[in-house]
Design a protein around this motif. Structure first.
Motif, PDB file in Angstrom:
ATOM      1  N   ALA A 186      -3.197  -0.163   4.510  1.00 34.40           N
ATOM      2  CA  ALA A 186      -2.586  -0.693   5.827  1.00 34.40           C
ATOM      3  C   ALA A 186      -1.534   0.370   6.176  1.00 34.40           C
ATOM      4  CB  ALA A 186      -1.946  -2.035   5.724  1.00 34.40           C
ATOM      5  N   HIS A 187      -0.971   0.989   5.151  1.00 40.06           N
ATOM      6  CA  HIS A 187       0.097   2.124   5.466  1.00 40.06           C
ATOM      7  C   HIS A 187      -0.126   3.080   6.295  1.00 40.06           C
ATOM      8  CE1 HIS A 187      -1.274   4.060   1.937  1.00 40.06           C
ATOM      9  NE2 HIS A 187      -0.345   4.801   2.177  1.00 40.06           N
ATOM     10  N   HIS A 188      -1.400   3.539   6.461  1.00 43.55           N
ATOM     11  CA  HIS A 188      -1.756   4.806   7.419  1.00 43.55           C
ATOM     12  C   HIS A 188      -2.022   4.185   8.700  1.00 43.55           C
ATOM     13  CE1 HIS A 188      -1.656   7.896   4.327  1.00 43.55           C
ATOM     14  NE2 HIS A 188      -2.386   7.178   3.771  1.00 43.55           N
ATOM     15  N   ILE A 189      -2.054   5.135   9.674  1.00 47.46           N
ATOM     16  CA  ILE A 189      -1.993   4.574  11.082  1.00 47.46           C
ATOM     17  C   ILE A 189      -3.428   3.870  11.176  1.00 47.46           C
ATOM     18  CG2 ILE A 189      -3.032   6.906  11.939  1.00 47.46           C
ATOM     19  CD1 ILE A 189      -1.086   6.370  14.337  1.00 47.46           C
ATOM     20  N   TYR A 190      -4.565   4.348  10.798  1.00 50.05           N
ATOM     21  CA  TYR A 190      -5.807   3.594  11.022  1.00 50.05           C
ATOM     22  C   TYR A 190      -5.686   2.370  10.536  1.00 50.05           C
ATOM     23  CZ  TYR A 190     -10.904   2.935  10.804  1.00 50.05           C
ATOM     24  OH  TYR A 190     -12.257   2.533  10.765  1.00 50.05           O
ATOM     25  N   GLY A 191      -5.238   2.027   9.410  1.00 43.32           N
ATOM     26  CA  GLY A 191      -5.177   0.788   8.758  1.00 43.32           C
ATOM     27  C   GLY A 191      -4.160  -0.081   9.499  1.00 43.32           C
ATOM     28  N   PHE A 192      -3.046   0.504   9.911  1.00 46.49           N
ATOM     29  CA  PHE A 192      -2.091  -0.472  10.517  1.00 46.49           C
ATOM     30  C   PHE A 192      -2.368  -0.903  11.808  1.00 46.49           C
ATOM     31  CE2 PHE A 192       1.770  -1.290  13.159  1.00 46.49           C
ATOM     32  CZ  PHE A 192       2.463  -2.033  12.311  1.00 46.49           C
ATOM     33  N   LEU A 193      -3.203  -0.077  12.607  1.00 49.99           N
ATOM     34  CA  LEU A 193      -3.722  -0.449  13.675  1.00 49.99           C
ATOM     35  C   LEU A 193      -4.791  -1.639  13.667  1.00 49.99           C
ATOM     36  CD1 LEU A 193      -4.285   3.108  15.686  1.00 49.99           C
ATOM     37  CD2 LEU A 193      -2.960   1.188  16.412  1.00 49.99           C
ATOM     38  N   PHE A 194      -5.812  -1.638  12.660  1.00 51.08           N
ATOM     39  CA  PHE A 194      -6.642  -2.545  12.668  1.00 51.08           C
ATOM     40  C   PHE A 194      -6.557  -3.520  11.374  1.00 51.08           C
ATOM     41  CE2 PHE A 194      -8.250   1.058  14.964  1.00 51.08           C
ATOM     42  CZ  PHE A 194      -9.156   0.551  15.988  1.00 51.08           C
ATOM     43  N   ASN A 195      -5.810  -3.076  10.574  1.00 50.14           N
ATOM     44  CA  ASN A 195      -5.549  -4.127   9.365  1.00 50.14           C
ATOM     45  C   ASN A 195      -4.276  -5.157   9.832  1.00 50.14           C
ATOM     46  OD1 ASN A 195      -7.506  -3.028   7.952  1.00 50.14           O
ATOM     47  ND2 ASN A 195      -6.114  -2.392   6.137  1.00 50.14           N
ATOM     48  N   ALA A 196      -3.323  -4.793  10.761  1.00 51.83           N
ATOM     49  CA  ALA A 196      -2.115  -5.265  11.053  1.00 51.83           C
ATOM     50  C   ALA A 196      -2.260  -5.757  12.550  1.00 51.83           C
ATOM     51  CB  ALA A 196      -0.943  -4.580  10.683  1.00 51.83           C
ATOM     52  N   MET A 197      -2.194  -4.808  13.480  1.00 55.84           N
ATOM     53  CA  MET A 197      -1.833  -5.042  14.796  1.00 55.84           C
ATOM     54  C   MET A 197      -3.011  -5.809  15.392  1.00 55.84           C
ATOM     55  SD  MET A 197      -0.121  -1.578  16.025  1.00 55.84           S
ATOM     56  CE  MET A 197       0.481  -2.094  17.744  1.00 55.84           C
ATOM     57  N   ASP A 230       0.712  -1.240   0.048  1.00 57.43           N
ATOM     58  CA  ASP A 230      -0.082   0.344   0.031  1.00 57.43           C
ATOM     59  C   ASP A 230       0.849   1.269   0.032  1.00 57.43           C
ATOM     60  OD1 ASP A 230      -2.731  -1.193  -0.092  1.00 57.43           O
ATOM     61  OD2 ASP A 230      -2.667  -1.516   2.156  1.00 57.43           O
ATOM     62  N   LEU A 231       1.817   1.309   0.955  1.00 54.71           N
ATOM     63  CA  LEU A 231       2.739   2.447   0.931  1.00 54.71           C
ATOM     64  C   LEU A 231       3.419   2.803  -0.457  1.00 54.71           C
ATOM     65  CD1 LEU A 231       5.270   3.204   3.690  1.00 54.71           C
ATOM     66  CD2 LEU A 231       6.063   3.337   1.390  1.00 54.71           C
ATOM     67  N   LEU A 232       3.774   1.571  -1.147  1.00 55.27           N
ATOM     68  CA  LEU A 232       4.553   1.907  -2.472  1.00 55.27           C
ATOM     69  C   LEU A 232       3.597   2.386  -3.251  1.00 55.27           C
ATOM     70  CD1 LEU A 232       6.947   1.174  -4.389  1.00 55.27           C
ATOM     71  CD2 LEU A 232       5.910  -0.889  -4.876  1.00 55.27           C
ATOM     72  N   TRP A 233       2.648   2.188  -3.552  1.00 53.85           N
ATOM     73  CA  TRP A 233       1.288   2.429  -4.640  1.00 53.85           C
ATOM     74  C   TRP A 233       0.937   3.686  -4.151  1.00 53.85           C
ATOM     75  CZ3 TRP A 233       2.136   0.454  -9.147  1.00 53.85           C
ATOM     76  CH2 TRP A 233       2.370  -0.921  -9.350  1.00 53.85           C
ATOM     77  N   ALA A 234       0.841   4.063  -2.789  1.00 50.34           N
ATOM     78  CA  ALA A 234       0.276   5.375  -2.641  1.00 50.34           C
ATOM     79  C   ALA A 234       1.410   6.641  -3.034  1.00 50.34           C
ATOM     80  CB  ALA A 234      -0.013   5.400  -1.105  1.00 50.34           C
ATOM     81  N   GLU A 235       2.834   6.279  -2.664  1.00 50.17           N
ATOM     82  CA  GLU A 235       3.776   6.934  -2.973  1.00 50.17           C
ATOM     83  C   GLU A 235       3.931   7.370  -4.568  1.00 50.17           C
ATOM     84  OE1 GLU A 235       6.942   9.785  -1.818  1.00 50.17           O
ATOM     85  OE2 GLU A 235       4.912   8.941  -0.800  1.00 50.17           O
ATOM     86  N   LEU A 236       3.917   6.370  -5.362  1.00 46.06           N
ATOM     87  CA  LEU A 236       3.910   6.486  -6.642  1.00 46.06           C
ATOM     88  C   LEU A 236       2.731   7.334  -7.152  1.00 46.06           C
ATOM     89  CD1 LEU A 236       4.982   3.073  -8.023  1.00 46.06           C
ATOM     90  CD2 LEU A 236       6.142   5.387  -8.277  1.00 46.06           C
ATOM     91  N   ASN A 237       1.646   7.310  -6.647  1.00 46.98           N
ATOM     92  CA  ASN A 237       0.668   8.024  -7.157  1.00 46.98           C
ATOM     93  C   ASN A 237       0.784   9.548  -6.634  1.00 46.98           C
ATOM     94  OD1 ASN A 237      -1.891   6.710  -8.451  1.00 46.98           O
ATOM     95  ND2 ASN A 237      -1.387   5.112  -6.847  1.00 46.98           N
ATOM     96  N   ARG A 238       1.354   9.688  -5.290  1.00 43.17           N
ATOM     97  CA  ARG A 238       1.689  10.927  -5.021  1.00 43.17           C
ATOM     98  C   ARG A 238       2.888  11.760  -6.206  1.00 43.17           C
ATOM     99  NH1 ARG A 238       5.182  14.208  -2.588  1.00 43.17           N
ATOM    100  NH2 ARG A 238       6.743  12.534  -2.106  1.00 43.17           N
TER     101      ARG A 238
END
Length: 502
Positions: A173-184, A28-36
């Motif tokens: 999942a790379h933003h804090i909301y997603g990391f907390l509830f998609n990962a942790m 998620d981080l990779l594609w979000a940064e490429l779009n930015r």
């Protein structure tokens, strides 16, 4: 809260630090940064062409995630500066400079290899983690968080949601909301995660099963409730990133959701408060306390005493960390990286990248994260406090509006429009929910503008290469002067100028 919950867990007992979780986050981080980095390129991540996307939808099993690990970064067509931007962002977000493993990112070209580098680094140093804001100001920021505070939050939610069997997620999942509830959270509970983003939101409620937790945001749930399907028994919906309108609360409950939980928080401070009804105030999460005699600051609860958790309701000798002071501006990272030679993607420039990453992450918040001392944080919104625990959210302090769960800054787009040679004045604001909730613009052309009737179309194309899709105004009206009241204050313009077709 037990004493075991108060103490930070060692790396080995933090179940979210595993290969599968990191691949989801990096994907998620990779594609979000490429779009930015490449604004205006809608569809940059087509599911038909991305092995990452096509294989990872559905339960996050080992087999489903192997294509992520095999993703060759060279296949993305990154130029040297894009590659350095992404590697620097990852190094700073995961604090790789703390272990000296940040340089290894430059020597690898597979996503799986990057995941292993991060795992090796976290095994040595696991005190803090950073998350990037949406960047709708043009300058995305990295916000550092001590790991023990993230643990405090997710352990509390695990206590509230410990009976969930699956997580169905509509957030990255790379933003804090997603990391907390998609990962942790799913790692802590030992339950699978299903990614809803490959399908239509309207199908999300229908595929939910008893015991599911649906993690989304108001824009997603609004689309999900447009169908007439009912939700299975014992399904809980979790929403954040933007205010949940009362009408949406009613729609989700009417559809059969057993509970709807709204979280108020931010990238800067993580979760702050929760509520389970539209007409009640938020209540502070247990690990936060309102700083005495203020309306705009919080401080972590003192949990140093074994076996107990006490809210602090008096002033203490702390350091106040504002949003501007606590964030690492990745624009400065990008500027530093851009100063490197365009051939700097080789390992010979590893020391420069390491210095850039280290400098970008030695701000006040990162120092606080590493040392663990008590700090105060400044809120991004104006709050109306009923007492030391309950509050209503009034409005943003920075002028941001939220579209699709992303902070967007109308004033920034106004300033951009005014740089166009054919624009004399401009106003940008968010349309009402009934009009679609996207941005709209009112533009006054310069006196010598050629063909003002076609100016809106020209501006639409001009903005497309400079703004993200959520920042792009969906309607541009041209007029001789900005709409103002008799007192000279800017006012809204008629709803009928809003066009769904733009």
């Amino acid at each position: 809260m037990s004493s075991a919950q108060q103490r930070p867990q060692p790396f080995a007992s933090r179940p979210w630090w595993n290969r599968n979780t990191l691949l989801r986050v990096l994907d998620d981080l990779l594609w979000a940064e490429l779009n930015r980095l490449r604004p205006g390129q809608l569809g940059l991540r087509p599911s038909a062409e991305s092995a990452v996307t096509t294989e990872r939808r559905g339960p996050m099993s080992d087999a489903a995630l192997r294509p992520d690990a095999a993703l060759e970064l060279d296949s993305l067509g990154l130029d040297s500066l894009e590659f350095l931007d992404i590697t620097t962002l990852i190094a700073v977000q995961f604090h790789l400079q703390q272990t000296g493993l940040d340089n290894q990112l430059l020597q690898q070209r597979q996503l799986g290899a990057w995941a292993q580098i991060i795992l090796d680094s976290r095994a040595r140093w696991d005190q803090a983690l950073s998350f990037q804001t949406s960047g709708s100001t043009g300058q995305p920021k990295l916000c550092a968080h001590p790991m023990h505070r993230l643990e405090q939050e997710i352990q509390w939610f695990a206590g509230q949601l410990g009976d969930r069997r699956r997580v169905l997620s509509a957030v990255p999942a790379h933003h804090i909301y997603g990391f907390l509830f998609n990962a942790m959270l799913p790692a802590l509970l030992g339950i699978p995660v299903l990614d809803l983003r490959a399908g239509l939101p309207s199908s999300a409620l229908a595929q939910a099963q008893p015991g599911d937790l649906i993690v989304g945001h108001p824009a997603f749930f609004e689309l999900a409730t447009r169908g007439d399907g009912a939700v299975a028994d014992d399904v809980i919906a979790l929403t954040s990133t933007a205010p949940c309108p009362p009408s949406l609360w009613q729609q989700l409950i009417s559809a059969g959701c057993a509970r709807l939980i709204e979280i108020y928080g931010s990238s800067e401070n993580a979760g702050i408060g929760v509520r389970e009804a539209a007409d009640v105030p938020f209540r502070l999460l247990p690990h936060w306390s309102r700083a005495s005699k203020t309306t705009d600051r919080l401080q972590p609860v003192d949990t140093t005493t074994e076996g107990q958790s006490n809210r602090v309701e008096k002033d203490v000798d702390t350091t106040t960390v504002s949003a501007s002071a606590s964030d690492t501006d990745t624009a400065s990272v990008t500027d530093a990286v851009s100063a490197l030679d365009t051939d700097a993607a080789s390992a010979s420039d590893a020391d420069s990248v390491s210095e850039t990453a280290a400098a970008a992450n030695t701000d006040m918040a990162a120092t606080a994260a590493a040392s663990g001392f008590l700090t105060q944080v400044e809120l991004q919104d104006h709050l109306d406090w009923l007492d030391h625990e309950r509050f209503y959210v009034l409005r943003r302090r920075d002028g941001a509006v939220q579209i699709g769960g992303v902070n967007v800054f109308p004033q920034r787009i106004e300033r951009l429009l005014c740089t166009h040679p054919e624009v004399a004045e401009a106003a940008v604001r968010q349309a009402s929910a009934e009009q679609g909730g996207r941005l709209k613009a009112f533009v006054v052309p310069v006196i010598d503008c050629v063909d003002p009737a076609a100016l809106a179309e020209r501006l639409d194309a001009w903005l497309a290469s400079r703004l993200t899709a959520l920042e792009q105004p969906r309607a541009i009206q041209i007029g001789r002067q900005l709409p103002r009241s008799a007192a000279g204050k800017l006012i809204d313009w008629p709803a009928e100028v809003y066009s769904e077709s733009r």
